[in-house]
Design an enzyme around this catalytic site. Structure first.
Site, PDB file in Angstrom:
ATOM      1  N   CYS A  19       9.966  18.655   7.605  1.00 35.38           N
ATOM      2  CA  CYS A  19      11.095  19.145   6.811  1.00 35.38           C
ATOM      3  C   CYS A  19      12.310  18.244   6.941  1.00 35.38           C
ATOM      4  CB  CYS A  19      11.442  20.564   7.231  1.00 35.38           C
ATOM      5  SG  CYS A  19      11.776  20.735   9.001  1.00 35.38           S
ATOM      6  N   GLU A  36      14.153  28.426   8.428  1.00 36.84           N
ATOM      7  CA  GLU A  36      14.293  26.968   8.326  1.00 36.84           C
ATOM      8  C   GLU A  36      13.375  26.557   7.190  1.00 36.84           C
ATOM      9  OE1 GLU A  36      13.415  23.420   8.082  1.00 36.84           O
ATOM     10  OE2 GLU A  36      12.358  23.638   9.989  1.00 36.84           O
ATOM     11  N   ASN A  46       2.601  21.883   9.157  1.00 38.15           N
ATOM     12  CA  ASN A  46       2.908  20.464   9.411  1.00 38.15           C
ATOM     13  C   ASN A  46       3.064  20.163  10.901  1.00 38.15           C
ATOM     14  OD1 ASN A  46       5.275  22.045   9.332  1.00 38.15           O
ATOM     15  ND2 ASN A  46       6.548  20.287   8.863  1.00 38.15           N
ATOM     16  N   GLU A  98      18.866  28.167  15.211  1.00 37.20           N
ATOM     17  CA  GLU A  98      18.139  28.396  16.459  1.00 37.20           C
ATOM     18  C   GLU A  98      18.323  27.187  17.351  1.00 37.20           C
ATOM     19  OE1 GLU A  98      14.272  30.210  16.305  1.00 37.20           O
ATOM     20  OE2 GLU A  98      14.600  31.004  14.290  1.00 37.20           O
TER      21      GLU A  98
END
Length: 482
Positions: free
Chosen positions: A284, A250, A151, A463
């Site tokens: 996301c 993630e 993405n 992160e």
């Protein structure tokens, strides 16, 4: 398109596949699939780099190198933008302004982070007036497997590669099979900037039974950083568990926005238009659940529907285009299955709900209509499962506690947004959200020093800034009796 191993493009005995343009369905390139032997070669090259001159570089030397890489990305920014737009179908303007700009910013940000980072030290009092000095030394984690999705391939690739290299690691990258181009281009840029052979390697392929599995199960890999679906994250955890390797994940999201009646509705609608439809909903962090205080539900629903109708689906090169296709025909079918399911569950479709007819040679692409619903219950699958498309359901609420309860009623926990002009309420509600990122009166606004990650099915670890150092380095404590 071939893999990049130990400073050069590498052949593989694996198969190959067509890289399909999601805009019109044409074939952009042929991509070679890395076999187990090439993955092994890449991991060994990374280990050799760590054992060689790269392993002896100083923090200051690596910081200079990171900034040089950022400069080189900007020099080739148009090439990167066109490669990213070509693989994903996203508007060229977005690729320039978001993806490529953030790629350069990632390298500069982590150059600054490692240059400024210190380490803890303690003086310990001992008997007889003596002391001991304890200090911690950061060492590279080692060979890091970097697995990135389709993405935001360049943005997320550099978000991981920049801190990994800044901390002195060597990496083996597996880009998505849908978006191989910019990972290969970055290999050229790093070589031009002076990164030694073997420090950055790329292997192309798929997951199970392919490069992804070969890489995550390789005994020479010290850690895996991954962005993608929760299901794939679970598979990677199984792969690394026997060797107890570190992971930074993630994963997916089913993100909520909460709109209070006192919100600035123009700003809210502009923000929701971005958070629901940006990158065709393939982020996301995108909003798929919108909870609206009942007095303004109709106004928000009609206003957001009008903005959805005004989105311009079209060729990426057209400056007027706001919205590209989905990444593939397979992903479009997945999203359409949720569109059908929503109707079956009694949803009222405010806008969209199907496949547009665009003409102009675009109908062979993976296009889909931006879609909004009302009338779904909180138990319906389109409200529970990540869809990853340009769609959202609007649901009314009556009290602050109800809004928080609904927003937190999910197995995911990545992001949320709160829209209100009452900043006391904004702070309070944002902190009550069980998520890794909570915005107030904005969305996708990032300071690269702040922690990024999720909870629950949305991931493990954080992160960003010094938080990245916790994953990409190991601490060794040295104790000296004085």
């Amino acid at each position: 398109m071939r893999g990049f191993v130990d400073g050069g493009y590498a052949e593989s005995e694996g198969g190959a596949w067509d890289n399909v343009d999601p805009v019109d369905g044409s074939v952009r390139s042929r991509v070679q699939e890395a076999d187990a032997a090439l993955v092994d070669r890449a991991v060994r090259a990374a280990r050799a780099a760590l054992d060689g001159a790269w392993g002896r570089t100083s923090v200051a030397e690596r910081a200079v190198l990171m900034r040089r890489i950022a400069d080189r990305i900007e020099e080739r920014s148009e090439q990167f933008a066109r490669a990213e737009s070509g693989d994903t179908g996203k508007p060229l303007t977005q690729a320039r302004e978001l993806d490529v700009a953030r790629a350069a910013a990632n390298f500069r940000a982590f150059a600054d982070t490692v240059a400024a980072a210190g380490q803890p030290s303690f003086l310990t009092d001992l008997a007889g007036g003596k002391q001991a000095l304890n200090y911690a030394v950061r060492r590279p984690l080692g060979v890091v497997a970097v697995i990135v999705p389709w993405n935001l391939p360049l943005l997320l690739l550099t978000w991981k590669v920049a801190p990994a290299l800044a901390c002195g690691n060597a990496v083996v990258v597996k880009p998505s099979e849908h978006t191989p181009a910019t990972a290969a281009m970055l290999a050229e840029v790093l070589a031009e900037a002076g990164v030694p052979d073997g420090v950055y390697n790329v292997v192309h392929g798929f997951g199970q039974g392919s490069a992804g599995q070969f890489l995550t199960e390789h005994p020479g890999v010290d850690g895996v950083t991954f962005t993608g679906s929760s299901a794939t994250g679970t598979a990677i955890m199984h792969a690394v568990a026997p060797r107890v390797r570190q992971v930074s994940f993630e994963l997916g999201g089913k993100n909520a926005a909460v709109v209070f009646a006192d919100a600035d509705l123009e700003a809210t609608l502009a923000g929701l238009t971005r958070s629901v439809f940006a990158n065709t909903g393939q982020v996301c962090l995108c909003t798929e659940r919108v909870y609206v205080e009942r007095p303004v539900l109709d106004e928000v629903a009609s206003g957001l529907a009008e903005r959805a109708k005004a989105l311009k689906l079209g060729h990426p090169d057209d400056p007027a285009t706001t919205t590209g296709p989905l990444i593939s025909a397979e992903h479009r079918e997945k999203v359409l299955s949720y569109y059908r399911l929503a109707r079956e569950r009694g949803a009222q479709v405010l806008v969209g709900g199907g496949v547009p007819e665009l003409g102009g040679g675009l109908d062979g692409g993976s296009w889909i209509e931006p879609t909004l619903w009302t009338g779904l219950t909180h138990a319906d699958r389109p409200m529970r499962e990540e869809i990853f498309g340009p769609c959202a359901a609007l649901v009314p609420f009556d009290t602050e506690d109800e809004a928080v309860r609904l927003a937190n009623d999910t197995d995911y926990g990545l992001a949320a947004a709160v829209w209100t002009t009452n900043l006391s309420r904004g702070h309070t509600v944002a902190q009550r959200m069980r998520v890794g990122l909570s915005w107030v009166n904005t969305w996708f606004l990032r300071d690269l020093r702040s922690p990024f990650g999720g909870i629950g099915l949305s991931g493990i670890g954080r992160e960003g800034g010094e938080h990245s150092l916790d994953f990409y380095t190991e601490l060794t404590n040295v104790c000296v009796a004085l």
